[in-house]
Design a protein around this motif. Structure first.
Motif, PDB file in Angstrom:
ATOM      1  N   SER A 139       0.812  -1.218   0.000  1.00 30.59           N
ATOM      2  CA  SER A 139       0.000   0.000   0.000  1.00 30.59           C
ATOM      3  C   SER A 139       0.843   1.265   0.000  1.00 30.59           C
ATOM      4  O   SER A 139       0.468   2.269  -0.616  1.00 30.59           O
ATOM      5  N   ILE A 143       4.855   0.424  -2.951  1.00 31.21           N
ATOM      6  CA  ILE A 143       4.893  -0.074  -4.326  1.00 31.21           C
ATOM      7  C   ILE A 143       3.883   0.698  -5.168  1.00 31.21           C
ATOM      8  O   ILE A 143       2.677   0.411  -5.121  1.00 31.21           O
ATOM      9  N   PRO A 144       4.340   1.699  -5.924  1.00 28.72           N
ATOM     10  CA  PRO A 144       3.427   2.482  -6.764  1.00 28.72           C
ATOM     11  C   PRO A 144       2.719   1.593  -7.786  1.00 28.72           C
ATOM     12  O   PRO A 144       3.301   0.663  -8.333  1.00 28.72           O
ATOM     13  N   GLY A 145       1.471   1.902  -8.050  1.00 23.49           N
ATOM     14  CA  GLY A 145       0.681   1.123  -8.998  1.00 23.49           C
ATOM     15  C   GLY A 145      -0.103   0.051  -8.291  1.00 23.49           C
ATOM     16  O   GLY A 145      -1.349   0.077  -8.280  1.00 23.49           O
ATOM     17  N   LEU A 146       0.600  -0.889  -7.646  1.00 21.72           N
ATOM     18  CA  LEU A 146      -0.092  -1.934  -6.898  1.00 21.72           C
ATOM     19  C   LEU A 146      -0.810  -1.380  -5.678  1.00 21.72           C
ATOM     20  O   LEU A 146      -1.808  -1.942  -5.228  1.00 21.72           O
ATOM     21  N   ASN A 147      -0.283  -0.274  -5.148  1.00 26.63           N
ATOM     22  CA  ASN A 147      -0.914   0.287  -3.956  1.00 26.63           C
ATOM     23  C   ASN A 147      -2.346   0.744  -4.226  1.00 26.63           C
ATOM     24  O   ASN A 147      -3.223   0.637  -3.365  1.00 26.63           O
ATOM     25  N   ILE A 148      -2.611   1.224  -5.434  1.00 29.13           N
ATOM     26  CA  ILE A 148      -3.964   1.651  -5.773  1.00 29.13           C
ATOM     27  C   ILE A 148      -4.915   0.461  -5.749  1.00 29.13           C
ATOM     28  O   ILE A 148      -6.058   0.552  -5.272  1.00 29.13           O
ATOM     29  N   ILE A 149      -4.426  -0.679  -6.256  1.00 26.24           N
ATOM     30  CA  ILE A 149      -5.254  -1.885  -6.264  1.00 26.24           C
ATOM     31  C   ILE A 149      -5.612  -2.303  -4.842  1.00 26.24           C
ATOM     32  O   ILE A 149      -6.762  -2.661  -4.552  1.00 26.24           O
TER      33      ILE A 149
END
Length: 322
Positions: free
Chosen positions: A290, A293-299
């Motif tokens: 969260s 890790i940019p990108g995965l954090n949005i998920i």
């Protein structure tokens, strides 16, 4: 709890030393700034490993230290009492949440969490009423903070050669603080509570099954719908900024509540598939993803609360098991 712990951490000096150590460790965490939101962890660790009646050995000294620290930093300021209350709001809200949770033994997670957050909500409501009734007092606090912000941020931007609207930045910061203060307190309290319960049940093999079974009353969804409706209503009709901030803060808080249920859904899927991942390990992984890790954090930030909301309607735990 084993006999050693029940008898006082293995001796007469054990509980006294550990209680003092817990209070000192808690105060250090509070004073370090970036760890201040989890400063109740040492206190709850002590409570989880000791007899229930011994919780005051750590909560009362911590309360006195927190108040003394705020008195020291607020002393001599104009409107001393108000600055003192503002400085105490977050740490005492966290302390009260941990204490109230630790003394509750009955009721569902929603009920216990509600009562744990009542002091924070009441304090915010009282502060709001005071500011509403005394606009001059609010203006004095607001412009004092604004002057300090402009002085610091203006000098920083000038040194970097950046031209920016400092007044706009302060307004934006004020809105962000207004929206996220209560949700941050709620989130930090949930982390501390989870740590406390995990310590209490660390020797129980079925603890992760208990985590996987966590769920809120299905009618709780109506609170999210109501707060979201009231917030969106401000987009179509005039509404004071303070009310928009309040409703947005409540929406974010409810999303965080459903993130807890979403976490339980993930834990249920892990248990159903026979994976060896424990709930603290899952929480740590989600935390890393969260925030780092940019990108995965949005998920994760969207997906976990969404799972909790969908569980309210579709029983995802059972469906995944089938």
């Amino acid at each position: 709890m084993d006999e050693t712990l029940a008898n006082g951490f293995g001796g007469e000096r054990g509980p006294r030393f550990y209680s003092v150590f817990s209070v000192i460790a808690s105060f250090v965490l509070l004073s370090m700034g970036f760890t201040s939101l989890i400063y109740t962890l040492p206190l709850l660790d002590f409570v989880a490993r000791s007899r229930r009646e011994e919780r005051m050995k750590v909560f009362l000294p911590s309360f006195l230290l927190v108040v003394g620290r705020s008195v020291y930093y607020s002393w001599g300021l104009e409107n001393f009492l108000l600055w003192l209350v503002l400085d105490l709001y977050v740490p005492l809200s966290l302390l009260a949440a941990g204490f109230i949770w630790s003394i509750q033994r009955k009721g569902g997670i929603g009920t216990r969490l509600f009562w744990s957050m009542v002091p924070s909500a009441l304090a915010a409501l009282i502060l709001g009423v005071v500011f509403f009734m005394d606009r001059a007092l609010f203006d004095a606090i607001y412009f004092s903070l604004k002057d300090a912000f402009v002085s610091i941020m203006g000098g920083m931007l000038d040194s970097l050669g950046i031209v920016g609207d400092v007044d706009f930045l302060f307004t934006l910061m004020s809105i962000v603080v207004g929206v996220f203060t209560f949700p941050v307190i709620l989130g930090a309290s949930c982390v501390s509570i989870f740590y406390y319960e995990n310590r209490r049940h660390s020797k129980e093999t079925h603890w992760d099954d208990v985590v996987a079974a966590l769920e809120f009353n299905t009618n709780t969804i109506w609170l999210l719908i109501l707060f979201l409706f009231l917030f969106l209503l401000g987009r179509f009709m005039p509404m004071p900024l303070a009310l928009s901030i309040l409703f947005m803060s409540l929406v974010v808080s409810m999303i965080l509540v459903y993130a807890i249920q979403g976490f339980a859904v993930l834990m249920a899927w892990i248990r159903n598939r026979g994976l060896g991942l424990r709930s603290p390990q899952l929480l740590f992984i989600l935390f890393i993803v969260s925030f780092l890790i940019p990108g995965l954090n949005i998920i994760v930030l969207i997906g976990v609360p969404l799972l909790g909301i969908l569980e309210n309607f579709f029983d995802l735990k059972t469906r995944r098991k089938k």
